[in-house]
Enzyme design. Structure first.
Site, PDB file in Angstrom:
ATOM      1  N   ASP A  29      26.541 -22.550  79.921  1.00  0.00           N
ATOM      2  CA  ASP A  29      25.622 -22.912  81.001  1.00  0.00           C
ATOM      3  C   ASP A  29      25.878 -24.341  81.476  1.00  0.00           C
ATOM      4  OD1 ASP A  29      24.702 -24.203  78.766  1.00  0.00           O
ATOM      5  OD2 ASP A  29      22.616 -23.560  78.965  1.00  0.00           O
ATOM      6  N   LYS A  66      16.968 -33.553  69.517  1.00  0.00           N
ATOM      7  CA  LYS A  66      15.735 -33.726  70.286  1.00  0.00           C
ATOM      8  C   LYS A  66      14.829 -34.825  69.704  1.00  0.00           C
ATOM      9  CE  LYS A  66      16.228 -29.286  72.297  1.00  0.00           C
ATOM     10  NZ  LYS A  66      16.247 -27.895  72.055  1.00  0.00           N
ATOM     11  N   ASP A  92      23.777 -29.099  82.710  1.00  0.00           N
ATOM     12  CA  ASP A  92      23.533 -27.741  82.227  1.00  0.00           C
ATOM     13  C   ASP A  92      22.519 -27.109  83.182  1.00  0.00           C
ATOM     14  OD1 ASP A  92      20.700 -27.346  80.750  1.00  0.00           O
ATOM     15  OD2 ASP A  92      21.359 -29.414  80.587  1.00  0.00           O
TER      16      ASP A  92
HETATM   17  P1  GTP Z   1      16.904 -20.871  76.622  1.00  0.00           P
HETATM   18  O1  GTP Z   1      16.321 -19.568  76.114  1.00  0.00           O
HETATM   19  O2  GTP Z   1      16.375 -21.184  77.980  1.00  0.00           O
HETATM   20  O3  GTP Z   1      16.803 -22.012  75.672  1.00  0.00           O
HETATM   21  O4  GTP Z   1      18.465 -20.663  76.931  1.00  0.00           O
HETATM   22  P2  GTP Z   1      19.680 -20.119  76.046  1.00  0.00           P
HETATM   23  O5  GTP Z   1      19.320 -18.850  75.383  1.00  0.00           O
HETATM   24  O6  GTP Z   1      20.851 -20.058  76.970  1.00  0.00           O
HETATM   25  O7  GTP Z   1      19.868 -21.209  74.928  1.00  0.00           O
HETATM   26  P3  GTP Z   1      20.679 -22.558  74.990  1.00  0.00           P
HETATM   27  O8  GTP Z   1      20.562 -23.157  76.350  1.00  0.00           O
HETATM   28  O9  GTP Z   1      20.310 -23.386  73.841  1.00  0.00           O
HETATM   29  O10 GTP Z   1      22.150 -22.015  74.734  1.00  0.00           O
HETATM   30  C1  GTP Z   1      23.311 -22.757  75.027  1.00  0.00           C
HETATM   31  C2  GTP Z   1      24.450 -21.771  75.271  1.00  0.00           C
HETATM   32  O11 GTP Z   1      24.677 -20.986  74.080  1.00  0.00           O
HETATM   33  C3  GTP Z   1      24.144 -20.781  76.368  1.00  0.00           C
HETATM   34  O12 GTP Z   1      25.328 -20.595  77.118  1.00  0.00           O
HETATM   35  C4  GTP Z   1      23.733 -19.523  75.640  1.00  0.00           C
HETATM   36  O13 GTP Z   1      24.094 -18.337  76.363  1.00  0.00           O
HETATM   37  C5  GTP Z   1      24.532 -19.625  74.361  1.00  0.00           C
HETATM   38  N1  GTP Z   1      23.828 -19.004  73.220  1.00  0.00           N
HETATM   39  C6  GTP Z   1      22.652 -19.401  72.664  1.00  0.00           C
HETATM   40  N2  GTP Z   1      22.335 -18.627  71.628  1.00  0.00           N
HETATM   41  C7  GTP Z   1      23.328 -17.708  71.512  1.00  0.00           C
HETATM   42  C8  GTP Z   1      23.574 -16.618  70.625  1.00  0.00           C
HETATM   43  O14 GTP Z   1      22.789 -16.312  69.715  1.00  0.00           O
HETATM   44  N3  GTP Z   1      24.717 -15.896  70.813  1.00  0.00           N
HETATM   45  C9  GTP Z   1      25.600 -16.188  71.812  1.00  0.00           C
HETATM   46  N4  GTP Z   1      26.700 -15.433  71.947  1.00  0.00           N
HETATM   47  N5  GTP Z   1      25.397 -17.209  72.673  1.00  0.00           N
HETATM   48  C10 GTP Z   1      24.278 -17.958  72.521  1.00  0.00           C
END
Ligand code: GTP
Length: 364
Positions: free
Chosen positions: A106, A157, A217
């Protein structure tokens, strides 16, 4: 070198835009997000890309296929249950026998990946983490380093009283494969909270690569709009040339001569812009959209097949696919999920988040 892009998160903070659309392919300047990222990797000769998927995997695969239309080879690694950032890469270990790159799926950055790879190799690092400066580090992972760029501390954080640096983890990593060998399989594990601090505690060479690269992001609607403002004003030229006051119009559009358009504005293919419509940039309108007479659109992003007007006012808002905003409605600082209908004369409270497939009645 191969790259893993993490695209399996639930993207809750970007809802309602991501209720039915994975964050990885939300449109950015009318092009799916990941397409921008893949082109950036390809420019740095990274042609083998593994997508670590979970939530809403199929739409990503449907759009990107085997990657050949973008000049890369794509592989899909799918989790049955979310394994977190670390567990997701461990799950893709079969593709990763040599030094590899990991990207949060992202992030838009024009980071010089080639130079970062040189940095990693020269330092003989186990992991190199890209850093970016931010004004408010309290919602990010902070990284402290010594004079030789070696990481000395991770702080997730922090509160303002704990803040010692404005350099944060920018979500691009270069890693050696033995980092994965030490991790348990099929286990939910976080790079940021578990793996990286553990490597540091063991005295492994964990380095930080700071650069003046553009970085953002798209975790929240506010950031998503910010990204569009930045790209259209030329802050990240690799992704989009500065438009200034220019207007880019796609094929087969019908723009009425009385419409007033102040760039930067991007209009997708097959759009219709009616009499006396005002578009006050930065504005992006997705393909197949119709803006009826006397509507005013300001600093907003509209996805595909929207129908707005007549006399609608839309400001600092995001409108997902297939929305219908009827006559004289007012939407300000609002985010509409896909297939939302706003009935005539409605005024949304600023800050509204409208779930997909709902109908908003007047006087909401
Ligand atoms: P929020 O629910 O809004 O916090 O977003 P998010 O689920 O995208 O979490 P976050 O922004 O912390 O994740 C950063 C990146 O890691 C993003 O591109 C997510 O798609 C990816 N990501 C987070 N958790 C996982 C997971 O369990 N598996 C995979 N494959 N990707 C993950």
């Amino acid at each position: 070198m191969k790259a893993v892009i993490l695209v399996g998160g639930r993207a809750t903070r970007l809802e309602p835009l991501t209720c039915n659309m994975p964050k990885a392919i939300v449109p950015v300047l009318n092009t799916p997000f990941l397409e921008h990222v893949i082109r950036h990797l390809s420019q740095h000769q990274i042609k083998d890309i593994i997508l670590a998927q979970g939530h809403l995997a199929q739409p990503i695969e449907d759009y990107l296929g085997d990657g050949s239309q973008f000049g890369v080879r794509l592989y899909y690694s799918i989790e049955d249950t979310p394994l977190g950032t670390g567990g997701a890469v461990k799950n893709a270990e079969r593709y990763l026998a040599e030094t590899f790159l990991v990207l949060n799926g992202d992030i838009i950055t024009d980071l010089d990946i080639t130079t970062m790879i040189d940095f990693h190799r020269k330092r003989r690092a186990k992991i190199t983490i890209s850093l970016a400066p931010v004004d408010d580090p309290t919602s990010y992972g902070l990284i402290e380093t010594d004079a030789g760029d070696r990481i000395t501390r991770f702080l997730e954080k922090p509160t303002w009283s704990e803040v010692t640096t404005n350099m944060i983890n920018a979500g691009t990593y270069i890693m050696e494969p033995d980092v994965l060998a030490q991790m348990p399989p099929k286990t939910r594990i976080s790079f940021e909270r578990e793996v990286f601090p553990q490597l540091l505690a063991r005295g492994e060479p964990v380095y930080a690569y700071s650069s003046p690269a553009y970085w953002i992001d798209i975790g929240t609607p506010e950031k998503y709009l910010q990204l569009h403002r930045d790209l259209l004003s030329g802050k990240c030229k690799q992704y989009a040339p500065a438009l200034g006051k220019k207007v880019l119009v796609g094929e087969q559009c019908d723009i009425h001569p009385t419409a007033r358009i102040k760039g930067p504005v991007v209009i997708g293919a097959n759009c219709s812009i009616g009499r006396r419509v005002k578009l006050i940039g930065p504005v992006v309108i997705g393909s197949g959209s119709t803006i009826l007479e006397d509507s005013v659109i300001e600093e907003s992003v509209i996805w595909r097949n929207a129908r707005l007007g007549p006399g609608v006012s839309l400001k600092k808002s995001i409108v997902a696919d297939n929305c219908l905003i009827n006559a004289k409605s007012i939407c300000e600082e609002s985010v509409l999920g896909d297939n939302v209908t706003v009935t005539s004369g409605s005024k949304l409270k600023p800050g509204s988040r409208i779930e997909p497939r709902t109908t908003v009645e007047a006087e909401r």
